[in-house]
Design a protein around this motif. Structure first.
Motif, PDB file in Angstrom:
ATOM      1  N   LEU A 144     -10.519  -4.468  -4.210  1.00 49.18           N
ATOM      2  CA  LEU A 144      -9.825  -3.411  -4.953  1.00 49.18           C
ATOM      3  C   LEU A 144      -8.603  -3.968  -5.682  1.00 49.18           C
ATOM      4  O   LEU A 144      -8.268  -3.519  -6.775  1.00 49.18           O
ATOM      5  CB  LEU A 144      -9.435  -2.269  -4.019  1.00 49.18           C
ATOM      6  N   GLY A 145      -7.955  -4.971  -5.103  1.00 46.30           N
ATOM      7  CA  GLY A 145      -6.852  -5.632  -5.788  1.00 46.30           C
ATOM      8  C   GLY A 145      -7.335  -6.325  -7.057  1.00 46.30           C
ATOM      9  O   GLY A 145      -6.669  -6.275  -8.099  1.00 46.30           O
TER      10      GLY A 145
ATOM     11  N   ALA B 263      -1.766   1.039  -0.917  1.00 48.31           N
ATOM     12  CA  ALA B 263      -2.343   0.203   0.139  1.00 48.31           C
ATOM     13  C   ALA B 263      -2.159  -1.278  -0.190  1.00 48.31           C
ATOM     14  O   ALA B 263      -1.822  -2.082   0.690  1.00 48.31           O
ATOM     15  CB  ALA B 263      -3.830   0.529   0.311  1.00 48.31           C
ATOM     16  N   LEU B 264      -2.360  -1.651  -1.451  1.00 46.47           N
ATOM     17  CA  LEU B 264      -2.165  -3.047  -1.854  1.00 46.47           C
ATOM     18  C   LEU B 264      -0.713  -3.473  -1.662  1.00 46.47           C
ATOM     19  O   LEU B 264      -0.437  -4.569  -1.159  1.00 46.47           O
ATOM     20  CB  LEU B 264      -2.578  -3.240  -3.309  1.00 46.47           C
TER      21      LEU B 264
ATOM     22  N   TRP C 286      -0.497  -3.231   7.837  1.00 48.94           N
ATOM     23  CA  TRP C 286      -1.027  -2.099   7.077  1.00 48.94           C
ATOM     24  C   TRP C 286      -2.171  -1.433   7.849  1.00 48.94           C
ATOM     25  O   TRP C 286      -2.241  -0.215   7.948  1.00 48.94           O
ATOM     26  CB  TRP C 286      -1.524  -2.566   5.705  1.00 48.94           C
ATOM     27  N   LEU C 287      -3.046  -2.237   8.419  1.00 52.15           N
ATOM     28  CA  LEU C 287      -4.199  -1.699   9.151  1.00 52.15           C
ATOM     29  C   LEU C 287      -3.750  -0.986  10.419  1.00 52.15           C
ATOM     30  O   LEU C 287      -4.327   0.029  10.806  1.00 52.15           O
ATOM     31  CB  LEU C 287      -5.172  -2.834   9.476  1.00 52.15           C
ATOM     32  N   GLY C 288      -2.698  -1.490  11.029  1.00 50.13           N
ATOM     33  CA  GLY C 288      -2.126  -0.839  12.204  1.00 50.13           C
ATOM     34  C   GLY C 288      -3.115  -0.683  13.339  1.00 50.13           C
ATOM     35  O   GLY C 288      -3.845  -1.607  13.689  1.00 50.13           O
ATOM     36  N   SER C 289      -3.182   0.510  13.870  1.00 49.09           N
ATOM     37  CA  SER C 289      -4.032   0.783  15.039  1.00 49.09           C
ATOM     38  C   SER C 289      -5.390   1.367  14.650  1.00 49.09           C
ATOM     39  O   SER C 289      -6.081   1.931  15.494  1.00 49.09           O
ATOM     40  CB  SER C 289      -3.305   1.737  15.992  1.00 49.09           C
ATOM     41  N   ALA C 290      -5.780   1.214  13.396  1.00 45.54           N
ATOM     42  CA  ALA C 290      -7.015   1.843  12.918  1.00 45.54           C
ATOM     43  C   ALA C 290      -8.252   1.402  13.682  1.00 45.54           C
ATOM     44  O   ALA C 290      -9.220   2.149  13.778  1.00 45.54           O
ATOM     45  CB  ALA C 290      -7.201   1.563  11.425  1.00 45.54           C
ATOM     46  N   LEU C 291      -8.247   0.212  14.242  1.00 48.63           N
ATOM     47  CA  LEU C 291      -9.441  -0.288  14.930  1.00 48.63           C
ATOM     48  C   LEU C 291      -9.259  -0.370  16.442  1.00 48.63           C
ATOM     49  O   LEU C 291      -9.924  -1.158  17.115  1.00 48.63           O
ATOM     50  CB  LEU C 291      -9.819  -1.675  14.380  1.00 48.63           C
TER      51      LEU C 291
END
Length: 94
Positions: free
Chosen positions: A84-85, A45-46, A57-62
């Motif tokens: 997290l990074g 993910a990082l 990266w987030l794309g259509s998640a929201l």
């Protein structure tokens, strides 16, 4: 092994983490440590967030219509990934 997010929260909290982890050295590059699914998943993910950018990266998640406060959720997710990074950096995860 406790979730990485739990460890990451301790970095920002400023209080010493007294949890006894089964695998303390998350960044060790050997067969016993390098293959943890959660460590590898966060690393992926990082890398994706850096490569194509966070929004890609987030794309259509929201995009679900019933999600409210989309901007606040986006900001929370961005801060979480950054945290997290920092955790990966602290433990030397490649």
């Amino acid at each position: 092994m406790p979730c990485q997010v739990g460890r990451a929260a301790f970095l920002n909290w400023g209080v010493q983490d007294t949890t006894e982890y089964v695998f303390e050295a998350l960044g060790r590059d050997d067969t016993d440590h390098a293959g943890f699914d959660d460590v590898r998943s966060v690393g992926m993910a990082l890398a994706a967030g850096k490569g194509d950018g966070f929004d890609e990266w987030l794309g259509s998640a929201l995009t679900w219509p019933q999600i409210q406060q989309r901007d606040a959720l986006n900001d929370m997710l961005r801060r979480g990934l950054d945290e997290l990074g920092a955790l990966h950096a602290k433990y030397g995860v490649k």
